[in-house]
Design a protein around this motif. Structure first.
Motif, PDB file in Angstrom:
ATOM      1  N   HIS A  59       0.709  78.457 -54.852  1.00 50.38           N
ATOM      2  CA  HIS A  59       1.559  77.998 -53.753  1.00 50.38           C
ATOM      3  C   HIS A  59       0.848  76.848 -53.052  1.00 50.38           C
ATOM      4  O   HIS A  59      -0.382  76.864 -52.933  1.00 50.38           O
ATOM      5  N   HIS A  70      -2.299  76.965 -50.880  1.00 54.01           N
ATOM      6  CA  HIS A  70      -3.546  77.511 -51.445  1.00 54.01           C
ATOM      7  C   HIS A  70      -4.149  76.568 -52.479  1.00 54.01           C
ATOM      8  O   HIS A  70      -5.140  76.901 -53.121  1.00 54.01           O
ATOM      9  N   HIS A 118       3.842  88.408 -55.697  1.00 51.51           N
ATOM     10  CA  HIS A 118       3.901  87.251 -54.800  1.00 51.51           C
ATOM     11  C   HIS A 118       3.993  85.897 -55.518  1.00 51.51           C
ATOM     12  O   HIS A 118       4.750  85.030 -55.110  1.00 51.51           O
ATOM     13  N   ASP A 172      -2.406  86.040 -50.605  1.00 53.55           N
ATOM     14  CA  ASP A 172      -1.235  86.310 -49.755  1.00 53.55           C
ATOM     15  C   ASP A 172      -0.742  87.745 -49.897  1.00 53.55           C
ATOM     16  O   ASP A 172       0.442  88.009 -50.119  1.00 53.55           O
TER      17      ASP A 172
END
Ligand SMILES: [Zn+2]
Length: 275
Positions: A65, A68, A148, A167
């Motif tokens: 993501h 990150h 996730h 996360d």
């Protein structure tokens, strides 16, 4: 402002969602995990490390993501890693000439000008089943799961008793499912919680991506509500979860919960299966 959470492990909290960057001290420099979000924050971190005489010798992104995958030139040119699946997901994104436009909608408009994208995602995938991050410092075990985001890695620094959860296991955000091209995102999430539960018996410090760090008691104190939230989604109950209630830390989290419900409902209509 770097804060020590265990011997040789420091964190720096971002203004963005209380996201934690993690610094692990090795023999000749530091491993930097999920370096941060805003340009000035990463520059300040680079400064702090320079003052400590600790160059960055390796980087790691816990999952693919945007928040990150960032980097700052002042952090240097160390090898940056992720799991093979994480790197493949990022590689597919970066192979699109319009990738910056594709991720722009995910970055909140009030910070978009402060997020440096130029070095985003320049990571090397570690071969599947790699057990540890290759670097000269305390062993950092890779616990890969598919909750996730594809190829999400939690990192266990056993010698220091620290779990870096990415996360997951946040006290301020609900579990966020990966609803893109996944067959059973709720089961993926429950499987990841089981994996973390099994691996974290000796953890003294829990560092989530977004949210506050916790002590040994917090591992179960966060796994249990995350599992309860997943069961509520699966069984279409209303979750009794303070993270989406009136006392939520972030006012937008209830909206995120509502969108997850909607997308799950659409999937089950489409597939004719629950969840
Ligand atoms: Zn994420």
């Amino acid at each position: 402002m770097l804060r020590q959470v265990a011997e040789g492990v420091l964190i720096r909290e971002s203004e963005f969602c209380q996201s934690n960057a993690v610094v692990v001290q090795g023999r000749a420099g530091v491993l930097l995990i999920d370096p941060g979000v805003l340009g000035y924050e990463m520059a300040a971190l680079a400064n702090d490390l320079r003052e400590l005489g600790q160059p960055v010798v390796a980087g790691f992104s816990t999952h693919p993501h945007w928040d990150h995958l960032l980097w700052h030139a002042q952090l240097g040119a160390a090898a940056r890693y992720g799991t093979a699946r994480c790197a493949a997901t990022v590689g597919a994104l970066l192979s699109d000439a319009n990738w910056k436009e594709r991720i722009a909608p995910f970055i909140p408009p009030d910070i978009v000008e402060q997020v440096p994208l130029d070095l985003l995602g320049l990571i090397t995938g570690l071969p599947a089943e790699t057990a540890q991050i290759p670097w000269d410092g305390p062993q950092v075990r890779i616990i890969e799961h598919q909750a996730h985001a594809p190829g999400h890695a939690a990192l266990l620094i056993e010698e220091r008793g620290v779990l870096v959860a990415g996360d997951m296991l946040s006290d301020v955000l609900i579990p966020l499912l990966d609803l893109n091209d996944t067959a059973d995102p709720i089961e993926d999430y429950l499987a990841a919680l089981r994996l973390l539960e099994g691996a974290t018996g000796d953890v003294d410090v829990l560092v989530p991506g977004p949210g506050s760090t916790g002590g040994a008691d917090q591992v179960h104190a966060r796994i249990d509500p995350d599992r309860a939230y997943m069961h509520a989604l699966r069984d279409a109950h209303v979750p009794s979860d303070p993270r989406v209630g009136p006392s939520a830390t972030y006012g937008w989290v209830p909206g995120v919960h509502a969108r997850q419900l909607q997308r799950l409902a659409r999937r089950s209509e489409r597939d004719g299966t629950p969840g």
